[in-house]
Enzyme design. Structure first.
Site, short mmCIF file in Angstrom:
data_model
loop_
_atom_site.label_atom_id
_atom_site.label_comp_id
_atom_site.label_asym_id
_atom_site.label_seq_id
_atom_site.Cartn_x
_atom_site.Cartn_y
_atom_site.Cartn_z
CG HIS A 77 -12.76 -3.50 -12.34
ND1 HIS A 77 -11.70 -3.01 -11.94
CD2 HIS A 77 -14.15 -3.15 -12.38
CE1 HIS A 77 -12.73 -1.74 -11.28
NE2 HIS A 77 -13.86 -2.47 -11.80
CG HIS A 128 -8.20 -2.76 -2.54
ND1 HIS A 128 -9.72 -1.87 -2.90
CD2 HIS A 128 -8.97 -2.17 -1.14
CE1 HIS A 128 -10.25 -1.58 -2.26
NE2 HIS A 128 -9.25 -1.09 -1.52
CG ASP A 177 -2.14 0.82 0.85
OD1 ASP A 177 -3.21 0.83 1.12
OD2 ASP A 177 -1.39 2.13 1.14
P1 5GP Z 1 -9.78 1.49 0.98
O1 5GP Z 1 -9.89 2.58 1.40
O2 5GP Z 1 -10.54 1.83 -0.69
O3 5GP Z 1 -10.32 0.07 1.74
O4 5GP Z 1 -8.64 1.05 -0.03
C1 5GP Z 1 -7.31 1.67 -0.94
C2 5GP Z 1 -5.89 1.68 -0.61
O5 5GP Z 1 -5.52 1.76 -2.07
C3 5GP Z 1 -5.74 2.55 0.65
O6 5GP Z 1 -4.85 2.08 1.97
C4 5GP Z 1 -4.57 3.75 -0.62
O7 5GP Z 1 -3.69 3.63 0.71
C5 5GP Z 1 -3.69 2.64 -1.51
N1 5GP Z 1 -3.95 3.13 -2.81
C6 5GP Z 1 -4.57 4.54 -3.17
N2 5GP Z 1 -4.00 4.31 -3.60
C7 5GP Z 1 -2.86 3.68 -4.90
C8 5GP Z 1 -1.36 3.92 -5.28
O8 5GP Z 1 -1.53 4.22 -6.31
N3 5GP Z 1 -0.71 3.05 -5.03
C9 5GP Z 1 -0.76 1.44 -4.31
N4 5GP Z 1 0.09 0.85 -3.64
N5 5GP Z 1 -1.77 2.08 -3.22
C10 5GP Z 1 -2.53 2.62 -3.30
ZN ZN Z 2 -9.98 -2.83 -11.90
#
Ligand code: 5GP
Ligand code: ZN
Length: 112
Positions: free
Chosen positions: A45, A98, A29
């Protein structure tokens, strides 16, 4: 498709990969909440847990086969948490299914 994680799968956006096979990708992350914070995604997807169906659930089962392998490689010997945020109330920010692997320290219930 204008999806951040599909672009990571396609290699259009760089990521620090920790595991990859034909159907699953795991990478660190970008904004880690814990010392070890890995995202495990299906290469196909699927928008969220709400998009899991009888037709695509095999990849979700495979993700859960892969998670212990990743946890062992990351030496999360004291345990870890697996989280999937689904929808607005859960704070889902990327609309591609994810699973967060969170570990490396004792966890509180802040994520709940
Ligand atoms: P959500 O909030 O949807 O459960 O988790 C999305 C996660 O994706 C967040 O923890 C955020 O830090 C991570 N994230 C967002 N953009 C990127 C990116 O470009 N690269 C990586 N490695 N993680 C990302
Ligand atoms: Zn996607």
């Amino acid at each position: 498709m204008n999806c951040l994680f599909c672009k990571i799968v396609a290699g259009e956006i760089p990521s620090t990969k920790v595991y990859e096979d034909e159907t699953v990708l795991a990478f660190r992350d970008i904004n880690p909440m814990t010392p070890t914070h890995i995202l495990v995604i299906p290469k196909m997807h699927i928008p969220s847990v709400d998009g899991v169906t009888a037709e695509n659930s095999a990849v979700v089962a495979h993700i859960f086969e892969v998670i212990p392998t990743i946890a062992a490689a990351e030496k999360l010997v004291n345990g870890y948490r697996v989280v999937s945020n689904c929808g607005a109330d859960a704070g889902q920010t990327v609309q591609h299914l994810h699973f967060h692997i969170l570990g490396g320290r004792e966890l509180t219930l802040e994520m709940a």
